[in-house]
Structures are given as C-alpha cells and as structure tokens.
Design a protein around this motif. Structure first.
Motif, PDB file in Angstrom:
ATOM      1  N   ALA A 133       9.407 -10.115  48.242  1.00 46.58           N
ATOM      2  CA  ALA A 133      10.101  -9.349  47.194  1.00 46.58           C
ATOM      3  C   ALA A 133       9.742  -7.867  47.275  1.00 46.58           C
ATOM      4  O   ALA A 133       8.562  -7.507  47.313  1.00 46.58           O
ATOM      5  CB  ALA A 133       9.734  -9.890  45.819  1.00 46.58           C
ATOM      6  N   PRO A 134      10.746  -6.984  47.342  1.00 41.66           N
ATOM      7  CA  PRO A 134      10.462  -5.546  47.341  1.00 41.66           C
ATOM      8  C   PRO A 134       9.874  -5.101  45.997  1.00 41.66           C
ATOM      9  O   PRO A 134      10.077  -5.763  44.971  1.00 41.66           O
ATOM     10  CB  PRO A 134      11.827  -4.910  47.586  1.00 41.66           C
ATOM     11  N   VAL A 135       9.141  -3.993  46.046  1.00 42.23           N
ATOM     12  CA  VAL A 135       8.464  -3.487  44.848  1.00 42.23           C
ATOM     13  C   VAL A 135       8.936  -2.065  44.557  1.00 42.23           C
ATOM     14  O   VAL A 135       8.995  -1.219  45.456  1.00 42.23           O
ATOM     15  CB  VAL A 135       6.933  -3.502  45.027  1.00 42.23           C
ATOM     16  N   ARG A 136       9.266  -1.807  43.325  1.00 42.26           N
ATOM     17  CA  ARG A 136       9.606  -0.469  42.854  1.00 42.26           C
ATOM     18  C   ARG A 136       8.366   0.118  42.174  1.00 42.26           C
ATOM     19  O   ARG A 136       7.718  -0.540  41.362  1.00 42.26           O
ATOM     20  CB  ARG A 136      10.749  -0.558  41.842  1.00 42.26           C
ATOM     21  N   VAL A 137       8.019   1.360  42.516  1.00 40.32           N
ATOM     22  CA  VAL A 137       6.882   2.044  41.908  1.00 40.32           C
ATOM     23  C   VAL A 137       7.408   3.214  41.086  1.00 40.32           C
ATOM     24  O   VAL A 137       8.089   4.098  41.619  1.00 40.32           O
ATOM     25  CB  VAL A 137       5.895   2.540  42.984  1.00 40.32           C
ATOM     26  N   GLU A 138       7.108   3.220  39.802  1.00 42.10           N
ATOM     27  CA  GLU A 138       7.549   4.288  38.906  1.00 42.10           C
ATOM     28  C   GLU A 138       6.323   4.855  38.194  1.00 42.10           C
ATOM     29  O   GLU A 138       5.616   4.132  37.482  1.00 42.10           O
ATOM     30  CB  GLU A 138       8.560   3.752  37.882  1.00 42.10           C
TER      31      GLU A 138
ATOM     32  N   ALA B 167      14.726  -3.321  42.650  1.00 45.65           N
ATOM     33  CA  ALA B 167      13.686  -4.238  43.138  1.00 45.65           C
ATOM     34  C   ALA B 167      13.217  -5.144  42.004  1.00 45.65           C
ATOM     35  O   ALA B 167      13.041  -4.690  40.864  1.00 45.65           O
ATOM     36  CB  ALA B 167      12.516  -3.445  43.704  1.00 45.65           C
ATOM     37  N   PRO B 168      12.976  -6.419  42.295  1.00 45.08           N
ATOM     38  CA  PRO B 168      12.595  -7.354  41.227  1.00 45.08           C
ATOM     39  C   PRO B 168      11.153  -7.201  40.753  1.00 45.08           C
ATOM     40  O   PRO B 168      10.802  -7.682  39.675  1.00 45.08           O
ATOM     41  CB  PRO B 168      12.805  -8.723  41.876  1.00 45.08           C
ATOM     42  N   GLU B 169      10.309  -6.538  41.560  1.00 43.90           N
ATOM     43  CA  GLU B 169       8.907  -6.372  41.173  1.00 43.90           C
ATOM     44  C   GLU B 169       8.599  -4.891  40.977  1.00 43.90           C
ATOM     45  O   GLU B 169       9.236  -4.023  41.581  1.00 43.90           O
ATOM     46  CB  GLU B 169       7.985  -7.014  42.207  1.00 43.90           C
ATOM     47  N   ARG B 170       7.591  -4.602  40.142  1.00 41.85           N
ATOM     48  CA  ARG B 170       7.321  -3.214  39.748  1.00 41.85           C
ATOM     49  C   ARG B 170       5.831  -2.927  39.662  1.00 41.85           C
ATOM     50  O   ARG B 170       5.027  -3.810  39.371  1.00 41.85           O
ATOM     51  CB  ARG B 170       7.926  -2.929  38.359  1.00 41.85           C
ATOM     52  N   VAL B 171       5.510  -1.645  39.893  1.00 46.08           N
ATOM     53  CA  VAL B 171       4.221  -1.085  39.502  1.00 46.08           C
ATOM     54  C   VAL B 171       4.561   0.116  38.632  1.00 46.08           C
ATOM     55  O   VAL B 171       5.278   1.019  39.069  1.00 46.08           O
ATOM     56  CB  VAL B 171       3.370  -0.651  40.706  1.00 46.08           C
TER      57      VAL B 171
ATOM     58  N   GLY C  71       5.472  -8.967  38.487  1.00 43.73           N
ATOM     59  CA  GLY C  71       5.666  -9.803  39.658  1.00 43.73           C
ATOM     60  C   GLY C  71       4.364 -10.089  40.391  1.00 43.73           C
ATOM     61  O   GLY C  71       3.446  -9.264  40.410  1.00 43.73           O
ATOM     62  N   ASP C  72       4.299 -11.279  40.969  1.00 41.70           N
ATOM     63  CA  ASP C  72       3.079 -11.712  41.656  1.00 41.70           C
ATOM     64  C   ASP C  72       2.764 -10.842  42.871  1.00 41.70           C
ATOM     65  O   ASP C  72       1.604 -10.511  43.116  1.00 41.70           O
ATOM     66  CB  ASP C  72       3.221 -13.175  42.085  1.00 41.70           C
ATOM     67  N   GLY C  73       3.802 -10.477  43.649  1.00 46.48           N
ATOM     68  CA  GLY C  73       3.562  -9.680  44.846  1.00 46.48           C
ATOM     69  C   GLY C  73       3.002  -8.309  44.522  1.00 46.48           C
ATOM     70  O   GLY C  73       2.108  -7.799  45.206  1.00 46.48           O
ATOM     71  N   ALA C  74       3.512  -7.690  43.467  1.00 45.02           N
ATOM     72  CA  ALA C  74       3.017  -6.383  43.045  1.00 45.02           C
ATOM     73  C   ALA C  74       1.565  -6.480  42.594  1.00 45.02           C
ATOM     74  O   ALA C  74       0.736  -5.612  42.900  1.00 45.02           O
ATOM     75  CB  ALA C  74       3.890  -5.827  41.922  1.00 45.02           C
ATOM     76  N   ALA C  75       1.248  -7.543  41.859  1.00 45.49           N
ATOM     77  CA  ALA C  75      -0.126  -7.730  41.387  1.00 45.49           C
ATOM     78  C   ALA C  75      -1.077  -7.939  42.558  1.00 45.49           C
ATOM     79  O   ALA C  75      -2.195  -7.385  42.580  1.00 45.49           O
ATOM     80  CB  ALA C  75      -0.192  -8.914  40.427  1.00 45.49           C
ATOM     81  N   ARG C  76      -0.649  -8.739  43.536  1.00 49.76           N
ATOM     82  CA  ARG C  76      -1.494  -8.974  44.708  1.00 49.76           C
ATOM     83  C   ARG C  76      -1.709  -7.687  45.489  1.00 49.76           C
ATOM     84  O   ARG C  76      -2.816  -7.434  45.989  1.00 49.76           O
ATOM     85  CB  ARG C  76      -0.844 -10.040  45.594  1.00 49.76           C
TER      86      ARG C  76
END
Length: 267
Positions: A185-190, A206-210, A236-241
C-alpha cells in the motif's frame, strides 16, 4: 531546490549548531550526548571528518576512491568512530577552525561540481545535489544530538524539510536494509512546518498516511525521537511499520530510541 539554495540550507543548519557550541567553555565540549560514547566534541569531530570525506569525494581524490574500495571489501571498519575520536582530541579552537574551513571548502567544491556527474561515495555513487541533501540530514541529526545534550530546543531551520524529503525517499531502503518486504500500500505523508506551511509527499489518494509535524517526522526518520514522543500519527499498518524502522541515512540498519528516552535529556 537548486544547488545554490540547497547549499544555503546546509550552511544554515550548520550555523545553528556552530553558534551553540562556539559559546561553550572547552570543558562542556566533553559533555556526553545521547549517542553512546560520544561527547559534544565527538559530534563536531564527526561532522568535520565526514565533511572532509565528502570533499575528497567531490574532488575525485584517488585516495578516497581506494578507501571506498577497502570499505566495500570489508578491509577496514570502525572508521566513523575513529574519525570522530581523532578530531575530538584536538583543542576546541582548532577543531572549530577545521570544521568551519572544511564546510567552506566543501560548499565551494559542490557549487561548481558538474550537476550531472555522479560522485563516488560510501555506497552507490550520488549526484552533487544528493550529496548536499545527505550532508544536511547528517548535520541536522547530529545538531539535534548536541541540543539534546544541552537540554535546549534546536532552533528551526529549512533543513527540516530536506530531512523530511530524505526520510520519504529512503522508505524502501529502510525495509530493504532489514530484509523486510516493502508493504504494497502506498503512503501519503502530510506535514506542517514552522509558520503554518504544509509539505506533502506521495499520492493524494494513497490509502495509508503519516500525518503531523515536519520536525517530528524528521526526528523519527533520523532516529532521534520515538514516534510516541512527537506530533505524528499513522494511518494503516504499513505506515506504522515504516515509522518503527525508518532510517534516512545509509549503513547497516539501526534502531531509534525507546519512548521517552530522548525526552529524558531535557529533564
């Protein structure tokens, strides 16, 4: 950001640290920092050493090329700590002079380097603009070590945005260094920056965020803060990891501080 502006940001970041340490009496240069075994003198010694290595690289010094070959073949080790230690033994005024002179020489060399010609480095060859960004990341991170040791807040600089961008750029390598598959899953950083501005990276949908502060993100990806200690949240789990293993610098994988560890230096 063009090379001239990037060099200005690098020097701004270094100047913030320079002002802080130049006002210290020599005995306070022996003060420990959060980097195990490193005093403030070691931190400045390391920056002076790594600037000198970068200058040799940009100047295409044959001795540096031979040194890189030895490093990559594992013929030498411990050179980072050794370089910091050797300079840390210098009298404070001399160490300051050498660090300042080295920064100036490196800036001049990078300003006239061919922007399209890659430079041999301790890893894949890099373009001059990437070298400037890497020097900014390293200077910012070690400056934060020193400010933590002094129990002071580090003044804001534009360098935090460079660090944040490098943190995003090194997402894949943070997983690869640990031999962990990159989450699909791609991650968006804002992120918010001082003054109320915003910077963003990645797909808008993107479905995951920071989400949070640019300073907090920079501190996490340079492993100077635990995510629990900054204004940052993940979706999202991927962003947290990613935030648990983020590493905006090269070398072997290392771990960031535990919750509260770096904040304890300010108590």
């Amino acid at each position: 950001m063009d090379i001239s502006r990037a060099l200005d940001v690098l020097e701004e970041t270094a100047t913030v640290l320079d002002r802080a340490v130049s006002e210290l009496p020599p005995r306070r240069w022996l003060r420990p920092t959060p980097a195990r075994g490193w005093s403030i003198a070691n931190q400045i010694g390391h920056l002076a050493w790594s600037d000198s290595m970068a200058l040799q690289a940009v100047q295409r010094d044959p001795e540096f090329a031979q040194f890189v070959k030895r490093v990559l073949s594992s013929e030498v080790s411990g050179f980072v700590d050794r370089g910091a230690r050797e300079r840390a033994t210098l009298p404070v005024p001399q160490l300051l002079r050498e660090w300042r002179a080295g920064r100036s020489e490196l800036r001049d060399a990078l300003a006239v380097a061919d922007p399209a010609a890659r430079v041999t480095w301790l890893g894949p060859p890099v373009l001059p603009r990437t070298m400037v960004a890497s020097r900014t990341v390293e200077t910012w991170a070690h400056a934060l070590d020193v400010f933590d040791a002094l129990a002071e807040d580090m003044p804001a600089t534009a360098g935090v945005q460079v660090v944040a961008a490098m943190g995003v750029r090194t997402r894949e390598s943070s997983f690869r260094a640990r031999k962990i598959p990159l989450p699909e899953a791609p991650v968006r950083v804002e992120l918010t920056v001082d003054g109320g501005g915003r910077i963003a990276f990645g797909q808008a949908d993107a479905p995951e965020r920071v989400l949070g502060s640019a300073w907090g993100f920079a501190a996490v990806v340079t492993q100077r803060r635990n995510i629990a200690d900054v204004e940052l949240e993940t979706v999202g789990d991927g962003a947290a990891r990613w935030m648990r293993i983020a590493q905006a610098f090269g070398g072997a994988p290392t771990n960031g501080p535990t919750p509260g560890a770096r904040l304890a230096w300010h108590q």
